[in-house]
Design an enzyme around this catalytic site. Structure first.
Site, PDB file in Angstrom:
ATOM      1  N   GLU A 193      -5.811   6.249  12.025  1.00 29.03           N
ATOM      2  CA  GLU A 193      -6.015   4.902  11.461  1.00 29.03           C
ATOM      3  C   GLU A 193      -5.635   3.831  12.480  1.00 29.03           C
ATOM      4  O   GLU A 193      -4.512   3.823  12.992  1.00 29.03           O
ATOM      5  CB  GLU A 193      -5.139   4.750  10.207  1.00 29.03           C
ATOM      6  N   ARG A 217       0.924  -1.144   0.000  1.00 32.82           N
ATOM      7  CA  ARG A 217       0.000   0.000   0.000  1.00 32.82           C
ATOM      8  C   ARG A 217       0.952   1.179   0.000  1.00 32.82           C
ATOM      9  O   ARG A 217       1.718   1.354   0.948  1.00 32.82           O
ATOM     10  CB  ARG A 217      -0.873  -0.030   1.260  1.00 32.82           C
ATOM     11  N   HIS A 270      -3.223  10.585   5.673  1.00 29.71           N
ATOM     12  CA  HIS A 270      -4.625  10.990   5.564  1.00 29.71           C
ATOM     13  C   HIS A 270      -5.025  11.839   6.765  1.00 29.71           C
ATOM     14  O   HIS A 270      -4.275  11.957   7.729  1.00 29.71           O
ATOM     15  CB  HIS A 270      -5.554   9.784   5.420  1.00 29.71           C
ATOM     16  N   GLU A 318     -20.103   2.544  18.528  1.00 30.60           N
ATOM     17  CA  GLU A 318     -19.328   1.305  18.373  1.00 30.60           C
ATOM     18  C   GLU A 318     -19.338   0.888  16.910  1.00 30.60           C
ATOM     19  O   GLU A 318     -20.392   0.791  16.285  1.00 30.60           O
ATOM     20  CB  GLU A 318     -19.951   0.184  19.225  1.00 30.60           C
ATOM     21  N   HIS A 326     -25.551  -4.148  27.137  1.00 24.69           N
ATOM     22  CA  HIS A 326     -24.729  -3.042  27.634  1.00 24.69           C
ATOM     23  C   HIS A 326     -24.880  -1.862  26.675  1.00 24.69           C
ATOM     24  O   HIS A 326     -25.525  -1.983  25.633  1.00 24.69           O
ATOM     25  CB  HIS A 326     -23.253  -3.459  27.707  1.00 24.69           C
ATOM     26  N   HIS A 360     -27.399  -2.733  23.557  1.00 24.79           N
ATOM     27  CA  HIS A 360     -27.275  -3.849  22.618  1.00 24.79           C
ATOM     28  C   HIS A 360     -26.657  -5.046  23.312  1.00 24.79           C
ATOM     29  O   HIS A 360     -26.050  -4.916  24.379  1.00 24.79           O
ATOM     30  CB  HIS A 360     -26.445  -3.442  21.391  1.00 24.79           C
ATOM     31  N   HIS A 411     -22.382   1.858  25.413  1.00 30.24           N
ATOM     32  CA  HIS A 411     -21.170   2.649  25.574  1.00 30.24           C
ATOM     33  C   HIS A 411     -21.610   4.087  25.794  1.00 30.24           C
ATOM     34  O   HIS A 411     -22.473   4.597  25.085  1.00 30.24           O
ATOM     35  CB  HIS A 411     -20.269   2.494  24.351  1.00 30.24           C
ATOM     36  N   HIS A 416       3.002   6.742   6.129  1.00 30.87           N
ATOM     37  CA  HIS A 416       3.402   5.365   6.420  1.00 30.87           C
ATOM     38  C   HIS A 416       3.411   4.515   5.164  1.00 30.87           C
ATOM     39  O   HIS A 416       2.733   4.830   4.187  1.00 30.87           O
ATOM     40  CB  HIS A 416       2.508   4.743   7.490  1.00 30.87           C
ATOM     41  N   HIS A 437       1.728   6.877   2.070  1.00 27.89           N
ATOM     42  CA  HIS A 437       0.572   7.787   2.045  1.00 27.89           C
ATOM     43  C   HIS A 437       0.290   8.322   3.441  1.00 27.89           C
ATOM     44  O   HIS A 437       0.901   7.901   4.428  1.00 27.89           O
ATOM     45  CB  HIS A 437      -0.653   7.050   1.498  1.00 27.89           C
ATOM     46  N   GLU A 461     -11.155   5.585   1.397  1.00 31.47           N
ATOM     47  CA  GLU A 461      -9.865   5.037   1.021  1.00 31.47           C
ATOM     48  C   GLU A 461      -9.379   5.666  -0.294  1.00 31.47           C
ATOM     49  O   GLU A 461      -8.187   5.724  -0.565  1.00 31.47           O
ATOM     50  CB  GLU A 461     -10.024   3.517   0.899  1.00 31.47           C
TER      51      GLU A 461
END
Ligand SMILES: *[C@@H]1O[C@H](CO)[C@@H](O)[C@H](O)[C@H]1NC(C)=O
Ligand SMILES: *[C@@H]1O[C@H](CO)[C@@H](O)[C@H](O)[C@H]1NC(C)=O
Ligand SMILES: *[C@@H]1O[C@H](CO)[C@@H](O)[C@H](O)[C@H]1NC(C)=O
Ligand SMILES: *[C@@H]1O[C@H](CO)[C@@H](O)[C@H](O)[C@H]1NC(C)=O
Ligand SMILES: *[C@@H]1O[C@H](CO)[C@@H](O)[C@H](O)[C@H]1NC(C)=O
Length: 503
Positions: free
Chosen positions: A202, A193, A198, A384, A377, A423, A379, A241, A196, A263
């Site tokens: 990531e 890859r 961004h 998520e 539960h 959920h 968050h 990277h 690059h 992407e």
């Protein structure tokens, strides 16, 4: 309730109507559409060699037509040969998992609710999504879509011969997924890859194979590492990277802290060089213009490379500013962490506690045994983003006010659950479920429903939910993450009262 007597009556009606129609069975069954005598449309005859017929019909078909059609006429919408799966006739509020793989033609019926489906359809969608096709009676309202199968994402191929591919999920696929987006990327052995960067952070989990990473931060400190399946990296926004597959190739999952991340929108070193005057490039690298004669013609994106040396130290460029300090490093060898074992499966968590650089993405990797589930539960403030590596499961997303919807997932599916929406993740299959929960925050946290009730004054819970003290006394006051359950998910169907779904 669907009864055998009903079925007989419908079979009788069907016989008569198909005698009237006298039509041959359509020949499309290899695609699984319901076009046979049980219903569906009569497809137009496709083998026309010369123009015939008319594009538009006559005007006397408009409105009332004489003589009127008989009440029993038309292509019957009655469905014969209805086979229901185990649990389908049970009270719909039980919401048992319905395994539609047990029947050729699933029907959207649950308890007293629903009706047969005579229409055109593709059974595989219904078999994969039984809780959408025949929802539990407790589902209500309009919860935003919380599932995206990466198998429906358009693949983007790399350049050159079979170098790899990538497919993604972002807000275009899942509009509710505003905080995070995901990419599934594959690199052939030795493929890159390309270098690059961004605008999003990531986070990545290696799914298969192994990979070499290299990078440099704004202080000129360097980073180089080899990762294998189960390991994680994190590259902060703007940090450039490179990613190169080692001998066995690699597949990895990327999660970005931006729901609109694409992407296709990354900054590429090849494009930066192609989009700047060569005079400037020459001055910038203090080299003649001819040095740039071999620049690629276009972006490289994913492309084949020369094998990386097996000895990583040979590629370790010495920086006057040194290598990244251990606490700033971009990788964590998560594959080597022993998971936390609890009844029903295992959990392991990776957040800034042990991986300080990953300041706003953290994760839990959860294994759930058949019959068990990740407990109910939510968050607190993070959405998520989740991904299923193995098995099949379902999730009911409850959101205020008073709405819930149940979604089914299998390997390769992405799920997305907004902050504070309750959920669970229930294993609906016969093999372990392995799935990843990614949160957009520094520390992994969740609020356990069972623990909350165990730690709330008994009287308050009894007055509110009518739950007896003994029920609450049995609840552990510690967070268990998982809850065990019966492997037969429909055993409650028709069972005597008092039967439990656990044990
Ligand atoms: C690379 O070199 C640095 C010193 O500059 C060292 O700290 C680091 O461990 C080396 N990494 C590898 C993978 O050899
Ligand atoms: C790996 O490369 C380094 C740097 O070239 C060298 O010092 C080291 O001996 C090599 N290790 C092996 C096992 O060949
Ligand atoms: C690295 O981070 C941990 C946790 O925040 C901290 O306890 C430790 O002192 C740090 N080490 C260094 C060398 O900064
Ligand atoms: C599950 O239990 C039900 C009810 O006892 C039974 O009819 C069914 O065959 C069982 N299924 C399996 C797979 O054992
Ligand atoms: C079983 O449950 C149903 C519905 O809750 C109730 O009407 C019935 O009385 C119960 N039967 C027994 C034997 O407890």
């Amino acid at each position: 309730m669907w009864s055998f007597a009903n079925t007989l009556r419908y079979v009788a009606v069907l016989r008569i109507s198909s005698l009237v129609a006298g039509l041959p069975a359509p020949q499309m069954s290899q695609f699984g559409e319901n076009t046979g005598p049980v219903g569906g449309v009569n497809p137009p005859t496709p083998t026309v060699t010369a123009a015939s017929g008319s594009l538009y019909g006559p005007s006397d078909l408009l409105g009332e037509v004489y003589p009127p059609a008989p009440v029993s006429g038309g292509d019957s919408a009655i469905v014969s040969d209805v086979t229901l799966v185990n649990g389908q006739e049970a009270d719909s509020d039980l919401g048992l998992y319905l395994d539609f793989n047990g029947v050729e033609v699933p029907q959207p019926i649950r308890g007293d609710a629903g009706q047969t489906d005579p229409g055109p359809r593709t059974y595989e969608y219904e078999q994969l999504n039984p809780d959408h096709y025949a929802p539990p009676g407790t589902d209500d309202g309009d919860v935003p879509q919380a599932k995206w199968p990466l198998g429906l994402s358009h693949n983007r191929f790399g350049t050159g011969r079979q170098s790899g591919w990538a497919r993604q999920q972002n807000e275009n696929q899942l509009p509710a997924a505003t905080a995070m987006a995901g990419v599934d990327m594959r690199l052939a052995p030795h493929a890159y890859r390309e270098l690059h960067w961004h605008t999003a952070n990531e986070w990545s989990l290696v799914l298969k194979g192994s990979v070499r990473l290299s990078s440099m931060n704004e202080e000129g400190q360097t980073f180089i590492d080899d990762l294998v399946a189960g390991d994680v990296w994190f590259f902060p926004a703007g940090i450039p990277h490179s990613i190169q597959a080692l001998d066995q190739g690699v597949e990895f999952l990327l999660v970005f802290d931006d729901g609109s991340f694409s992407e296709d929108g990354t900054f590429l070193v090849s494009e930066m060089f192609l989009r700047n005057p060569k005079e400037v490039l020459s001055k910038n690298l203090q080299t003649p213009v001819s040095s740039f004669d071999n620049l690629p013609d276009d972006e490289l994106y994913i492309f084949n490379g020369t094998p990386a040396p097996a000895n990583i130290s040979e590629q370790n460029v010495t920086s006057p500013y040194g290598a990244l300090a251990p606490n700033d490093t971009y990788s964590y060898h998560w594959s080597q962490q022993q998971p936390y074992a609890v009844p029903g499966g295992t959990v392991k968590i990776l957040d800034t506690t042990t991986f300080p650089i990953s300041t706003d993405l953290c994760a839990a990797l959860v294994t759930i045994q058949p019959g068990a589930m990740r407990e109910m539960h939510w968050h607190l403030t993070s959405d998520e983003w989740n991904y299923f590596l193995r098995g099949s499961a379902r999730i009911t997303v409850y959101t205020a006010p008073s709405m819930s919807r149940t979604f089914d997932y299998t390997a390769g599916d992405v799920g997305y659950i907004p902050a504070s929406n309750s959920h669970y993740i229930e294993n609906t299959g016969t093999v372990d479920v392995v799935f990843l929960e990614v949160l957009n925050q520094p520390r992994f946290t969740d609020l356990s429903v069972a623990q909350w009730l165990a730690l709330t004054p008994r009287q308050v819970v009894k007055d509110t939910l009518g739950l007896e003290r003994e029920v609450l006394d049995r609840l552990p006051k510690e967070k268990t993450y998982l809850k065990v359950g019966a492997r037969n998910l429909t055993a409650l169907a028709g069972a005597p009262n008092g039967t439990a779904a656990y044990e």
